[in-house]
Structures are given as structure tokens and as C-alpha cells.
Design a protein around this motif. Structure first.
Motif, PDB file in Angstrom:
ATOM      1  N   VAL A  89       0.858  -1.178   0.000  1.00  0.00           N
ATOM      2  CA  VAL A  89       0.000   0.000   0.000  1.00  0.00           C
ATOM      3  C   VAL A  89       0.894   1.227   0.000  1.00  0.00           C
ATOM      4  CG1 VAL A  89      -0.220   0.048   2.528  1.00  0.00           C
ATOM      5  CG2 VAL A  89      -1.956   1.150   1.101  1.00  0.00           C
ATOM      6  N   ASN A  90       0.565   2.191  -0.859  1.00  0.00           N
ATOM      7  CA  ASN A  90       1.365   3.401  -1.012  1.00  0.00           C
ATOM      8  C   ASN A  90       0.495   4.628  -0.745  1.00  0.00           C
ATOM      9  OD1 ASN A  90       3.774   2.002  -2.128  1.00  0.00           O
ATOM     10  ND2 ASN A  90       2.371   1.559  -3.820  1.00  0.00           N
ATOM     11  N   ALA A 149      -9.286   4.101   8.449  1.00  0.00           N
ATOM     12  CA  ALA A 149      -8.380   3.027   8.031  1.00  0.00           C
ATOM     13  C   ALA A 149      -9.173   1.819   7.551  1.00  0.00           C
ATOM     14  CB  ALA A 149      -7.454   2.641   9.185  1.00  0.00           C
ATOM     15  N   ASP A 150     -10.213   1.447   8.274  1.00  0.00           N
ATOM     16  CA  ASP A 150     -11.046   0.317   7.851  1.00  0.00           C
ATOM     17  C   ASP A 150     -11.703   0.591   6.494  1.00  0.00           C
ATOM     18  OD1 ASP A 150     -10.456  -1.220  10.057  1.00  0.00           O
ATOM     19  OD2 ASP A 150     -12.245  -0.610  11.185  1.00  0.00           O
ATOM     20  N   ARG A 162      -2.527  -2.614   9.360  1.00  0.00           N
ATOM     21  CA  ARG A 162      -3.661  -3.481   9.057  1.00  0.00           C
ATOM     22  C   ARG A 162      -3.481  -4.204   7.723  1.00  0.00           C
ATOM     23  NH1 ARG A 162      -8.978  -0.609  11.815  1.00  0.00           N
ATOM     24  NH2 ARG A 162      -7.950  -0.292  13.822  1.00  0.00           N
ATOM     25  N   VAL A 163      -2.850  -3.542   6.763  1.00  0.00           N
ATOM     26  CA  VAL A 163      -2.557  -4.217   5.495  1.00  0.00           C
ATOM     27  C   VAL A 163      -1.557  -5.342   5.717  1.00  0.00           C
ATOM     28  CG1 VAL A 163      -1.391  -3.923   3.266  1.00  0.00           C
ATOM     29  CG2 VAL A 163      -3.162  -2.303   3.974  1.00  0.00           C
ATOM     30  N   ASP A 187      -2.250  -9.221   4.890  1.00  0.00           N
ATOM     31  CA  ASP A 187      -1.389  -9.999   3.994  1.00  0.00           C
ATOM     32  C   ASP A 187      -0.835 -11.239   4.700  1.00  0.00           C
ATOM     33  OD1 ASP A 187      -1.886  -8.184   2.025  1.00  0.00           O
ATOM     34  OD2 ASP A 187       0.042  -7.146   2.187  1.00  0.00           O
ATOM     35  N   THR A 188      -0.520 -11.099   5.978  1.00  0.00           N
ATOM     36  CA  THR A 188      -0.022 -12.243   6.748  1.00  0.00           C
ATOM     37  C   THR A 188      -1.101 -13.325   6.839  1.00  0.00           C
ATOM     38  OG1 THR A 188       1.495 -10.889   8.043  1.00  0.00           O
ATOM     39  CG2 THR A 188       0.847 -13.017   8.982  1.00  0.00           C
TER      40      THR A 188
END
Length: 362
Positions: free
Chosen positions: A3-4, A310-311, A349-350, A354-355
């Protein structure tokens, strides 16, 4: 998918909230502060905008690159006013001097009045997109050619073009929602840039652009532009959003500008104005400023606490949006707040998402 975050440097510390305030059109102290705040705040890039009456974007980006070490630059550039071979060398030079920190945002131009100020009189929107298509083809060829080349097209004729300077890594961003724009994006863009619409509308435009890129055997990334309003509580954030709308409305009324009944000149603004049919869409998509301004540019936002915003950003991330262009109505203060309260939260959170995806995949 990383994410950028892309910030914004608008040449002085003002926005739609500050109409009528007397400020320098190019405030060097503000530019320096904005660079520092956004580099320290973890932004990946900053957009340097382009306008027919504003400071020149490539020169500001070169200045910014000399004052920073990590921050990248998204340089807005309008085709049709510089020969594509020269533009290719200018951008490649900037890429080399910044050590690969430059991207270019191609702004075709939708408003006839804006184009005419720089001498582009009488071209239609379809002609401008056709010109952008040819321009980008030459630009990319100049960046990659290993020998001189000729080009004969509708808009440009080149003989034995060749550049001794080529970029290390120079992504092309491109926007526009018309059929012509999406075709050009699919053929040339690395990243398709769009404004903050509903999740359903974003899902639809992502699908259209991906299909266009696939027709040309390409894949493409996505960028979404938003104006987040965050506060410690949701009620405080919505109160601030309401205050912003009323101030923008008052400023426009004082300037004799319309606050309703808008007829935007381009497809993107018309589409965004349709999104603004209600003050609040989805969970927390806020369209108040878009309603008042006629969706003039990046004018929708997300409202709530940093956790709530953020969500909401993660909902767009799930649709394939990996670049978020975020800017506030108090440019410096909001950029600092985003860097402190929002960007680290989204990255966290990203990473967790991803994890979990890797674990689920085995």
C-alpha cells in the motif's frame, strides 16, 4: 500487495477553505514545510499539480527532490504543449537526478477554457485523448529505444529521435472515465488514477480498466484520491466535515460561484457528482464538498476516527487499490495528522491482512 500513500503539494498552504485569502502563488517556505512533513510522515510520494496559471510542476519537483532523500514525486504533466521527445528527456533527467523517485501523471485536460489559456484552442476531448495516446507512445519509445527512430502520426512527426538519458523507473499514471480515456490507460498506464467514489462504482471502474489493459496484454495498478477528515471521535469528525462544507459554500457564494445545479465539463466530474447524490455513501464516504463545488477535482472524502477511516481504506484496498492519494483542507496540519494517526495504522492493518492471506494459502 503493498500500500502506497501519495500526498500533495499545492504551492501554498491553502485550499477551498481559504478562498479570498491573499497568499503567494508559490510560497517557498510552505513547499519546504510540506516536503518535510510528508517525508517525515511516511508518505511515499507527493503529487505536484499542473494548471494553466500555476507554478511549473517539473521545476517544483526538481526543487523538492534536492531537499529530500526518500520522498517520491508524482509530477502532473499535460501533453500537447511540449514535444514528447523533449518531455521524455526532461522527465528522464529528473528521474536520474532524483535517483528513481519520479512518476508522471498525464493530465489530458477536459475543460476547453483551461486548455485555451495555454494556446490549445478548438481541439475536442476525443482529439485530446488521441493526442495523449500518440504522445505516450513516443514518450515510451524515447525512454526505451536503443537506436534512433522515426515517427509519423496524426499529431507528431519525428526524425531520428534518440535520448542518451533514460529513466531507471518512471511509472505513468493516467486518469479519465470516458471510453477514450480508459482505452489510453489500458494501452499505456502503469497506474490508473480515479477519484473517491462508492465501493460499487470503484469496483466497476477497476473492472473496466483491467479489461482495457488485458486487451493490450498488460496489467495495471490503481490509485484512489480522497480527502479524509479524521478526529478523536466520529461525532467530532462529522462536525468538522459539516463545518468544511459550510465554509466552502460561503466562499463560493462570496465569489459569485454556483453551489448547486452544476454541469461539469468532463466525464470524471459528472460521474463523481452522481456519487454525491447523498451526503454520505457506503460506510463513511462523504460527498458534501463535491455537491457544493460540482465535483471540481478531488472533492470526496472519508470521515471518522483514524481507525474507522483506516477500515474504509481497507475496503478499497480489497478491490485492488494499492495507492491512496490523500490530502486535507488544512494542507500542512492535515498532512501531519495523516502521517501520525492514519498512515501507520493502515500499513499495520494491510500487513496483518497480507499475513493472514499467506497463512491461509499455506
Amino acid at each position: 500487495m503493498p500500500v502506497n500513500f501519495i500526498g500533495y503539494i499545492g504551492f501554498n498552504n491553502s485550499s477551498e477553505l481559504h478562498a479570498g485569502a491573499r497568499r503567494r502563488s508559490l510560497d517557498r517556505e510552505y513547499v519546504q514545510a510540506a516536503l518535510r512533513v510528508q517525508e517525515d510522515g511516511g508518505f511515499d510520494r507527493v503529487l505536484i499539480p499542473f494548471g494553466s496559471n500555476s507554478p511549473e510542476s517539473q521545476i517544483v519537483a526538481a526543487y523538492g527532490a534536492a531537499l529530500t532523500t526518500r520522498l517520491g514525486f508524482l509530477v502532473a504533466h499535460r501533453p500537447g504543449f511540449t514535444q514528447p521527445t523533449l518531455a521524455a528527456r526532461q522527465l528522464a533527467t529528473l528521474d536520474q537526478l532524483s535517483q528513481g523517485r519520479v512518476a508522471v501523471h498525464i493530465i489530458t485536460g477536459g475543460a476547453d477554457e483551461e486548455m485555451a489559456r495555454d494556446g490549445d484552442v478548438g481541439t475536442t476531448k476525443a482529439e485530446r485523448y488521441a493526442r495523449s495516446d500518440e504522445y505516450l507512445g513516443i514518450l515510451r519509445q524515447e525512454w526505451s529505444a536503443t537506436a534512433p527512430f522515426d515517427h509519423d502520426g496524426r499529431f507528431y512527426h519525428v526524425r531520428q529521435a534518440f535520448s542518451s538519458v533514460q529513466p531507471r523507473n518512471l511509472p505513468v499514471f493516467f486518469g479519465g472515465t470516458s471510453a477514450e480515456a480508459i482505452d489510453v490507460a489500458g494501452r499505456h498506464a502503469d497506474v490508473y488514477a480515479t477519484w473517491g467514489e462508492t465501493l460499487d462504482a470503484t469496483r466497476e471502474i477497476v473492472a473496466r480498466v483491467r479489461a482495457s489493459a488485458a486487451r493490450h496484454g498488460r496489467t495495471i495498478g490503481f490509485s484512489l484520491s480522497l480527502r479524509p477528515v479524521i478526529a478523536e471521535t466520529e461525532d467530532a469528525a462529522w462536525k468538522r466535515a459539516a463545518e468544511i462544507v459550510e465554509q466552502v459554500r460561503a466562499n463560493r457564494e462570496a465569489a459569485g460561484l454556483p453551489t448547486s445545479g452544476h454541469r461539469p465539463p468532463n466525464d470524471g466530474s459528472r460521474r463523481l457528482l452522481e456519487t454525491a447524490s447523498g451526503l454520505r455513501r457506503d460506510k463513511r464516504l462523504w460527498t458534501g464538498v463535491a455537491q457544493v463545488t460540482g465535483a471540481a477535482g478531488n472533492s470526496t472524502g472519508l470521515v471518522g476516527t483514524p481507525e474507522q477511516v483506516a477500515d474504509a481504506l481497507l475496503d478499497y484496498y480489497a478491490l485492488g487499490i494499492e495507492n491512496f492519494l490523500i490530502r486535507g483542507f488544512e494542507p500542512l496540519a492535515d498532512a501531519e495528522r495523516y502521517g501520525r494517526d492514519l498512515i501507520p495504522l493502515v500499513r499495520e492493518r494491510v500487513a496483518a491482512l497480507d499475513t493472514r492471506s499467506r497463512v491461509a494459502a499455506g
